[in-house]
Design a protein around this motif. Structure first.
Motif, PDB file in Angstrom:
ATOM      1  N   LEU A 391     -20.112 -11.378  -7.608  1.00  0.00           N
ATOM      2  CA  LEU A 391     -20.107 -12.833  -7.402  1.00  0.00           C
ATOM      3  C   LEU A 391     -20.549 -13.534  -8.682  1.00  0.00           C
ATOM      4  N   SER A 392     -20.101 -14.780  -8.835  1.00  0.00           N
ATOM      5  CA  SER A 392     -20.484 -15.555 -10.007  1.00  0.00           C
ATOM      6  C   SER A 392     -20.814 -16.979  -9.592  1.00  0.00           C
ATOM      7  N   VAL A 393     -21.326 -17.745 -10.549  1.00  0.00           N
ATOM      8  CA  VAL A 393     -21.629 -19.156 -10.296  1.00  0.00           C
ATOM      9  C   VAL A 393     -20.351 -19.925  -9.954  1.00  0.00           C
ATOM     10  N   ARG A 394     -19.232 -19.518 -10.520  1.00  0.00           N
ATOM     11  CA  ARG A 394     -17.968 -20.201 -10.205  1.00  0.00           C
ATOM     12  C   ARG A 394     -17.625 -20.035  -8.722  1.00  0.00           C
ATOM     13  N   ASP A 395     -17.926 -18.865  -8.153  1.00  0.00           N
ATOM     14  CA  ASP A 395     -17.707 -18.672  -6.713  1.00  0.00           C
ATOM     15  C   ASP A 395     -18.589 -19.634  -5.906  1.00  0.00           C
ATOM     16  N   LEU A 396     -19.824 -19.792  -6.355  1.00  0.00           N
ATOM     17  CA  LEU A 396     -20.757 -20.680  -5.661  1.00  0.00           C
ATOM     18  C   LEU A 396     -20.292 -22.127  -5.748  1.00  0.00           C
ATOM     19  N   PRO A 416     -28.241 -27.660 -14.109  1.00  0.00           N
ATOM     20  CA  PRO A 416     -29.071 -26.445 -14.167  1.00  0.00           C
ATOM     21  C   PRO A 416     -30.492 -26.728 -13.713  1.00  0.00           C
ATOM     22  N   HIS A 417     -31.104 -25.733 -13.087  1.00  0.00           N
ATOM     23  CA  HIS A 417     -32.413 -25.939 -12.472  1.00  0.00           C
ATOM     24  C   HIS A 417     -33.173 -24.614 -12.504  1.00  0.00           C
ATOM     25  N   TYR A 418     -34.498 -24.673 -12.297  1.00  0.00           N
ATOM     26  CA  TYR A 418     -35.290 -23.444 -12.212  1.00  0.00           C
ATOM     27  C   TYR A 418     -35.784 -23.255 -10.779  1.00  0.00           C
ATOM     28  N   ASN A 419     -35.587 -22.059 -10.248  1.00  0.00           N
ATOM     29  CA  ASN A 419     -36.191 -21.632  -8.993  1.00  0.00           C
ATOM     30  C   ASN A 419     -36.861 -20.281  -9.220  1.00  0.00           C
ATOM     31  N   PRO A 424     -28.865 -17.460 -12.263  1.00  0.00           N
ATOM     32  CA  PRO A 424     -29.053 -18.878 -12.586  1.00  0.00           C
ATOM     33  C   PRO A 424     -29.179 -19.738 -11.322  1.00  0.00           C
ATOM     34  N   SER A 425     -29.686 -20.953 -11.519  1.00  0.00           N
ATOM     35  CA  SER A 425     -29.886 -21.892 -10.415  1.00  0.00           C
ATOM     36  C   SER A 425     -29.340 -23.256 -10.822  1.00  0.00           C
ATOM     37  N   PHE A 426     -28.926 -24.036  -9.847  1.00  0.00           N
ATOM     38  CA  PHE A 426     -28.555 -25.424 -10.147  1.00  0.00           C
ATOM     39  C   PHE A 426     -28.690 -26.291  -8.902  1.00  0.00           C
ATOM     40  N   GLU A 427     -28.933 -27.578  -9.170  1.00  0.00           N
ATOM     41  CA  GLU A 427     -28.997 -28.586  -8.110  1.00  0.00           C
ATOM     42  C   GLU A 427     -27.643 -29.246  -7.957  1.00  0.00           C
ATOM     43  N   LEU A 428     -27.380 -29.756  -6.767  1.00  0.00           N
ATOM     44  CA  LEU A 428     -26.135 -30.461  -6.487  1.00  0.00           C
ATOM     45  C   LEU A 428     -26.437 -31.944  -6.330  1.00  0.00           C
ATOM     46  N   PHE A 429     -25.530 -32.769  -6.822  1.00  0.00           N
ATOM     47  CA  PHE A 429     -25.654 -34.215  -6.692  1.00  0.00           C
ATOM     48  C   PHE A 429     -24.336 -34.792  -6.186  1.00  0.00           C
ATOM     49  N   GLY A 430     -24.440 -35.803  -5.345  1.00  0.00           N
ATOM     50  CA  GLY A 430     -23.266 -36.512  -4.848  1.00  0.00           C
ATOM     51  C   GLY A 430     -23.423 -37.998  -5.120  1.00  0.00           C
ATOM     52  N   ARG A 431     -22.298 -38.702  -5.215  1.00  0.00           N
ATOM     53  CA  ARG A 431     -22.337 -40.128  -5.537  1.00  0.00           C
ATOM     54  C   ARG A 431     -22.374 -40.952  -4.256  1.00  0.00           C
ATOM     55  N   HIS A 432     -23.384 -41.819  -4.149  1.00  0.00           N
ATOM     56  CA  HIS A 432     -23.538 -42.660  -2.956  1.00  0.00           C
ATOM     57  C   HIS A 432     -22.401 -43.680  -2.913  1.00  0.00           C
ATOM     58  N   GLY A 445     -28.259 -21.093  -6.074  1.00  0.00           N
ATOM     59  CA  GLY A 445     -28.298 -20.136  -7.172  1.00  0.00           C
ATOM     60  C   GLY A 445     -27.960 -18.733  -6.708  1.00  0.00           C
ATOM     61  N   MET A 446     -28.108 -17.776  -7.621  1.00  0.00           N
ATOM     62  CA  MET A 446     -27.886 -16.359  -7.344  1.00  0.00           C
ATOM     63  C   MET A 446     -29.249 -15.701  -7.185  1.00  0.00           C
ATOM     64  N   PHE A 447     -29.487 -15.040  -6.043  1.00  0.00           N
ATOM     65  CA  PHE A 447     -30.781 -14.410  -5.809  1.00  0.00           C
ATOM     66  C   PHE A 447     -31.104 -13.412  -6.921  1.00  0.00           C
ATOM     67  N   ARG A 448     -32.362 -13.449  -7.385  1.00  0.00           N
ATOM     68  CA  ARG A 448     -32.821 -12.565  -8.454  1.00  0.00           C
ATOM     69  C   ARG A 448     -32.996 -11.139  -7.925  1.00  0.00           C
ATOM     70  N   ASP A 449     -33.016 -10.194  -8.862  1.00  0.00           N
ATOM     71  CA  ASP A 449     -33.262  -8.794  -8.487  1.00  0.00           C
ATOM     72  C   ASP A 449     -34.619  -8.642  -7.822  1.00  0.00           C
ATOM     73  N   GLU A 450     -35.595  -9.457  -8.245  1.00  0.00           N
ATOM     74  CA  GLU A 450     -36.931  -9.369  -7.658  1.00  0.00           C
ATOM     75  C   GLU A 450     -36.927  -9.736  -6.181  1.00  0.00           C
ATOM     76  N   VAL A 451     -35.908 -10.490  -5.748  1.00  0.00           N
ATOM     77  CA  VAL A 451     -35.750 -10.817  -4.326  1.00  0.00           C
ATOM     78  C   VAL A 451     -34.944  -9.734  -3.624  1.00  0.00           C
ATOM     79  N   LEU A 452     -33.833  -9.331  -4.220  1.00  0.00           N
ATOM     80  CA  LEU A 452     -32.887  -8.454  -3.539  1.00  0.00           C
ATOM     81  C   LEU A 452     -33.337  -7.000  -3.470  1.00  0.00           C
ATOM     82  N   GLU A 453     -33.914  -6.475  -4.557  1.00  0.00           N
ATOM     83  CA  GLU A 453     -34.243  -5.042  -4.571  1.00  0.00           C
ATOM     84  C   GLU A 453     -35.257  -4.658  -3.489  1.00  0.00           C
ATOM     85  N   PRO A 454     -36.363  -5.414  -3.305  1.00  0.00           N
ATOM     86  CA  PRO A 454     -37.269  -5.058  -2.205  1.00  0.00           C
ATOM     87  C   PRO A 454     -36.600  -5.136  -0.832  1.00  0.00           C
TER      88      PRO A 454
END
Length: 501
Positions: A391-396, A416-419, A424-432, A445-454
């Motif tokens: 999977l990639s960010v383009r899929d997301l 782009p955002h930090y979680n 990588p992570s990013f926020e979404l914005f929509g126009r009112h 974002g894409m879950f980190r290895d530190e989340v998935l491996e455990p």
């Protein structure tokens, strides 16, 4: 001349000199107000009456407004406590003044928000100073509340509008109709009118007996007032949530379910959120004073603790911060539905999952946020994740574009955002659609290895949390989600808004 009984009664009770309200005529004739209204419109169509309409506006204290009449407005209480603490001479620690004021819970935020607005003083760097020239005894909003409590009229419209926006008074508007005899009506009475028997429906008995030929049928006026009957309806937020579920199900997702109160382990620890993270303090988290959760999978607890302490993989470093199993087992209201994702991805909820998988939930979450037009203490989160290879960010991003297009929303922007749990992570914005401003509608974002491996997941997982209320803002142009649900919700808005399909 023969007229229906209701028309004859209204003609006899009406005056050519003084306009009389529908309610007064109803009292005099003994008829229902809606019957008098219908008769009046029918007589007006014939030129016998003229109808005048005026708007009557009244204001009524809400329960919160009545409470403040007794206890005082929060900002007034804060100002008086500040003066007593000497803040009119030198700035005083804000916490000290708040403690002395006796304000608690939401009243603190209300007091702070209105303190500066009314010019009672300033708040800077945690210190509060009071304007010595302010006159809290002459607070216009407090005086207006007191006048309404006494049954007097409060004259200042701007003050009443402000009180209504604070949900301290309720504004009621009513159309008052008054009738007056015209010259034709006076002439008609002088010539004499007699009541004719009228019926409002044709029955089988009238047809078989022939009686229908000798009666007069009531004419119906579709413009006449009728009783306002409000039936129940599904809340617009629930209707939109159901539609979101239909859309995601149509995209191949299955729904997750789980507890609102859960172990901090599922809510945060599995997400590689350090236990000393600011979001895990009482300022952001609703902790519950209940026994800790005991039935956590021990091997998973060990793997998650190891990830926190040492990281994952040869380059992992961990947090080197305190980690307590007691804290992990403590119970809190979930701040996000990602706790459900952790339960499902770990295999704890439905057994081990093989890629590919798609899951979602549309459930309520709880955060100790400051109330404003885009934040509530509880709201609905659209949680989702996809487990698959490569999977990639383009899929997301493509998933979001497909999802939001189902609601007519095509202007989606990413930042782009930090979680702690995605990279990588990013926020979404929509126009009112009304203000043309960009508003944040989600995080992903894409879950980190530190989340998935455990968790035992050895492929990619892309995930997101979207705000259902923000989706409503983009769909309907709402500018304050407090209008949609909560103690300040706009009931007329909810009754009149048509659901978009």
């Amino acid at each position: 001349m023969r007229l229906p009984e209701s028309q004859v009664a209204v003609l006899n009770a009406a005056s050519a000199t003084d306009a009389q309200t529908i309610d007064r005529l109803a009292t005099e004739t003994g008829l229902k107000p809606e019957t008098v209204t219908q008769a009046a419109f029918e007589l007006a169509d014939e030129g016998s009456l003229e109808i005048e309409e005026t708007e009557d506006v009244t204001h009524e204290l809400t329960e919160e407004g009545r409470d403040y009449v007794e206890s005082g407005l929060p900002e007034v209480r804060l100002y008086r406590a500040a003066v007593d603490a000497g803040a009119d001479e030198d700035a005083v620690q804000m916490g000290r003044v708040i403690g002395a004021s006796g304000l608690e819970g939401p009243e603190v935020d209300i007091a702070l928000a209105n303190f500066g607005r009314k010019g009672y003083g300033e708040i800077e760097s945690g210190e509060l100073s009071a304007d010595p020239d302010a006159d809290a005894d002459a607070d216009p909003e407090a005086l207006a509340l007191a006048a309404l409590a006494r049954g007097d009229a409060a004259e200042d419209g701007d003050v009443l509008d402000q009180l209504a926006s604070r949900n301290l008074v309720e504004r009621n508007e009513e159309t008052v109709r008054s009738v007056r005899l015209t010259d034709e009506g006076v002439t008609l009475l002088m010539e004499g009118v007699e009541p004719a028997e009228t019926v409002d429906r044709l029955t089988p008995e009238m047809l078989t007996s022939g009686e229908w030929e000798d009666v007069e049928f009531t004419e119906y006026n579709v413009e006449a007032d009728a009783p306002d009957v409000r039936g129940g309806k599904t809340h617009i937020l629930r209707q939109t949530a159901d539609r979101v579920k239909d859309v995601l199900t149509g995209m191949g997702f299955r729904e997750m379910e789980g507890p609102h109160a859960d172990a901090d382990f599922w809510i945060n620890d599995c997400l590689f959120m350090p236990q000393d993270h600011p979001a895990r303090t009482h300022w952001d988290r609703f902790a519950l004073d209940v026994p800790p959760i005991r039935d956590l999978p021990e091997d998973l607890v060990d793997r998650v603790e190891d990830a926190h302490r040492h990281g994952v993989g040869p380059d992992g470093d961990g947090y080197h911060s305190p980690w307590s199993e007691d804290f992990a087992r403590a119970v809190a209201l979930r701040g996000h539905t990602t706790s459900l994702s952790m339960r499902y991805l770990s295999g704890h909820e439905v057994g081990e999952l093989d890629a590919p998988q798609r899951y979602f939930s549309v459930e309520k979450v709880y955060r100790n946020d400051t109330l404003d037009p885009t934040h509530l203490l509880e709201f609905y989160q659209i949680e989702g994740w996809v487990m698959a290879e490569d999977l990639s960010v383009r899929d997301l991003m493509g998933t979001f574009e497909e999802f939001y297009s189902q609601f007519g929303i095509t202007d989606i922007q990413f930042k782009p955002h930090y979680n702690p749990y995605t990279e990588p992570s990013f926020e979404l914005f929509g126009r009112h659609p009304e203000t043309d401003e960009l508003i944040e509608i989600g995080n992903s974002g894409m879950f980190r290895d530190e989340v998935l491996e455990p968790l035992g997941v050895d492929c990619d997982v892309m995930a997101w949390g979207l705000a259902l209320e923000r989706l409503l803002m983009l769909m309907y142009g709402f500018d304050d989600i407090r209008d949609v649900h909560g103690t300040m919700s706009d009931l007329e808005l909810l009754r009149e808004t048509e659901v978009l399909r």
